[in-house]
Design a protein around this motif. Structure first.
Motif, PDB file in Angstrom:
ATOM      1  N   THR A 168     -37.145  39.183 -67.948  1.00 30.62           N
ATOM      2  CA  THR A 168     -35.903  38.500 -67.605  1.00 30.62           C
ATOM      3  C   THR A 168     -34.985  38.428 -68.825  1.00 30.62           C
ATOM      4  OG1 THR A 168     -36.433  36.220 -68.204  1.00 30.62           O
ATOM      5  CG2 THR A 168     -37.300  37.016 -66.104  1.00 30.62           C
ATOM      6  N   ASP A 169     -33.713  38.275 -68.540  1.00 33.85           N
ATOM      7  CA  ASP A 169     -32.656  38.279 -69.539  1.00 33.85           C
ATOM      8  C   ASP A 169     -31.832  37.016 -69.284  1.00 33.85           C
ATOM      9  OD1 ASP A 169     -30.612  38.867 -71.231  1.00 33.85           O
ATOM     10  OD2 ASP A 169     -29.939  40.650 -70.177  1.00 33.85           O
ATOM     11  N   GLY A 170     -32.201  35.909 -69.963  1.00 32.61           N
ATOM     12  CA  GLY A 170     -31.653  34.594 -69.648  1.00 32.61           C
ATOM     13  C   GLY A 170     -30.205  34.422 -70.077  1.00 32.61           C
ATOM     14  N   PRO A 171     -29.533  33.389 -69.547  1.00 33.05           N
ATOM     15  CA  PRO A 171     -28.126  33.153 -69.871  1.00 33.05           C
ATOM     16  C   PRO A 171     -27.878  32.976 -71.368  1.00 33.05           C
ATOM     17  CG  PRO A 171     -28.778  31.900 -67.938  1.00 33.05           C
ATOM     18  CD  PRO A 171     -30.033  32.517 -68.483  1.00 33.05           C
ATOM     19  N   THR A 172     -28.737  32.229 -72.057  1.00 32.05           N
ATOM     20  CA  THR A 172     -28.515  31.981 -73.477  1.00 32.05           C
ATOM     21  C   THR A 172     -28.662  33.261 -74.285  1.00 32.05           C
ATOM     22  OG1 THR A 172     -29.390  29.769 -73.165  1.00 32.05           O
ATOM     23  CG2 THR A 172     -29.212  30.551 -75.431  1.00 32.05           C
ATOM     24  N   VAL A 216     -27.599  34.815 -64.719  1.00 28.07           N
ATOM     25  CA  VAL A 216     -26.991  36.086 -65.130  1.00 28.07           C
ATOM     26  C   VAL A 216     -27.124  37.065 -63.974  1.00 28.07           C
ATOM     27  CG1 VAL A 216     -26.976  37.970 -66.782  1.00 28.07           C
ATOM     28  CG2 VAL A 216     -27.732  35.708 -67.506  1.00 28.07           C
ATOM     29  N   LEU A 239     -28.226  36.317 -73.326  1.00 27.68           N
ATOM     30  CA  LEU A 239     -27.100  37.218 -73.110  1.00 27.68           C
ATOM     31  C   LEU A 239     -25.867  36.751 -73.878  1.00 27.68           C
ATOM     32  CD1 LEU A 239     -25.822  39.657 -71.767  1.00 27.68           C
ATOM     33  CD2 LEU A 239     -25.282  38.227 -69.797  1.00 27.68           C
ATOM     34  N   LEU A 269     -30.462  38.797 -63.047  1.00 29.22           N
ATOM     35  CA  LEU A 269     -31.175  39.211 -64.266  1.00 29.22           C
ATOM     36  C   LEU A 269     -31.940  38.067 -64.910  1.00 29.22           C
ATOM     37  CD1 LEU A 269     -28.845  41.638 -66.219  1.00 29.22           C
ATOM     38  CD2 LEU A 269     -30.590  42.144 -64.516  1.00 29.22           C
ATOM     39  N   GLY A 270     -31.419  36.843 -64.758  1.00 29.72           N
ATOM     40  CA  GLY A 270     -32.105  35.733 -65.408  1.00 29.72           C
ATOM     41  C   GLY A 270     -31.557  34.401 -64.935  1.00 29.72           C
TER      42      GLY A 270
END
Lengths: 79, 79, 79, 79, 79, 79, 79
Positions: free
Chosen positions: B2-6, A41, B8, A32-33
């Motif tokens: 995108t859906d980054g770690p931070t 992710v 999320l 996802l990222g």
């Protein structure tokens, strides 16, 4: 033409990838990222050890624990 | 998108998450906060090893010891 | 409202906390101070291993060896 | 005339190389790209352990897990 | 009033302290100096392992190998 | 007059050196280049473990895996 | 008056010192140079393990592998 690690990772977003972690777990999921530290992710994640497979859902991984990332569908373009 | 770690991790605040640590402990608790080093604060934390489960209350975790964070309720939106 | 790792640690000063170190020792003591690297100072420290408990007095801990910090009296406000 | 690590790695792009990782795996593949952290991308990768060889396709490696890179066709010029 | 790690270490100069190292050695000596990486200089150092005690004289320690520093005479003021 | 690590490494280019790696392998080869992270390039490299010696050709080493570098022909001047 | 780690190391140049490395080897030699990362150069180096002593000549050590440095002739002034 070189194809750098960061460019490939960004192209792999929305694809299923397999991660090898330092603790020898394998995690397979949809990417996802990713960020600059290679923190990642995954979604719909499956964890595989020598004994069992577990479904984990959404997972955030700290980049320092990632050894390698393997994209079986090698083209690297989003589907 | 995108859906980054931070992003999320910030969306997971106030949700219960499970951490896998380098020393193989599992900690489950409500995520109270996170910073740029992936240092984390959990509340109502349960520690699970292969043998026993202990209640630990509020716990601060140093990010360098975190392998992965797993959010079973995958949506990632505060309840 | 998030409650970050640094803010919690500063609120825990003057309270008794328990540290888990990478070498599996547990140290319980009154938290006297903390810095940005999560280096810590404990007072009236008790070291517990699987075998024995020793009294160590004042101890400085290098943050890189700290796995987690556990505050049993979870409120996090100085007494 | 010195021949630095970065210069050699860039000259090796498009050649087959063998990596030794910290977890003792050997990965042989065509070097597609490299960055300043020695993160690497390999294509047509073969993983060899003491027991078996597996085909992995495209792989991203975190530089911190790489011990050494060996270019059997020593010239170091792209083919 | 908080009492940070750096301030305490500077106050402990000229006192005898005991270091626990990552390789499980204990070193006891007079603290002569310290820098920002928690590199330390001890004088009249005694090394204790489970088997024997050796006198080492003046020793420089790389901070990354230090787990904790214990000052038995807890006051922390130079004698 | 001090003779620093960097200056010596640069003087050793084109000489045969022996590296001790963290995984206990010994690599002997002609030093072709070095950078600020102590990443190294060797040519005509021989790998020696307790069991066997293999010829590896040109090798790039990540500095973080190097323990020490030994130059048997101690003068340190290019031949 | 404090006597910091860097100052002492510079005063020890041209003296024989003994290093303890993370892999438990002991190296004794004349200190030729040191840099800010505690990378070191030794001359006339003797390597001692539990079994044997070998003469290694000139050696460059990566600071990250050094645990401690011991100067038996404690004065710390060049001879």
């Amino acid at each position: 033409m070189t194809d750098g690690p960061t460019q490939l990772l960004e192209r792999l977003v929305q694809q299923r990838v397999t991660l090898t972690l330092k603790d020898a777990r394998l995690l397979t999921g949809k990417l996802l990222g990713v960020d600059d530290h290679m923190n990642l992710v995954l979604d719909d994640t499956e964890e595989t050890t020598t004994e069992i497979t577990r479904h984990l859902g959404k997972v955030v991984l700290r980049g320092s624990n990632v050894v390698s990332l393997n994209a079986p569908k090698a083209g690297g373009r989003p589907t």
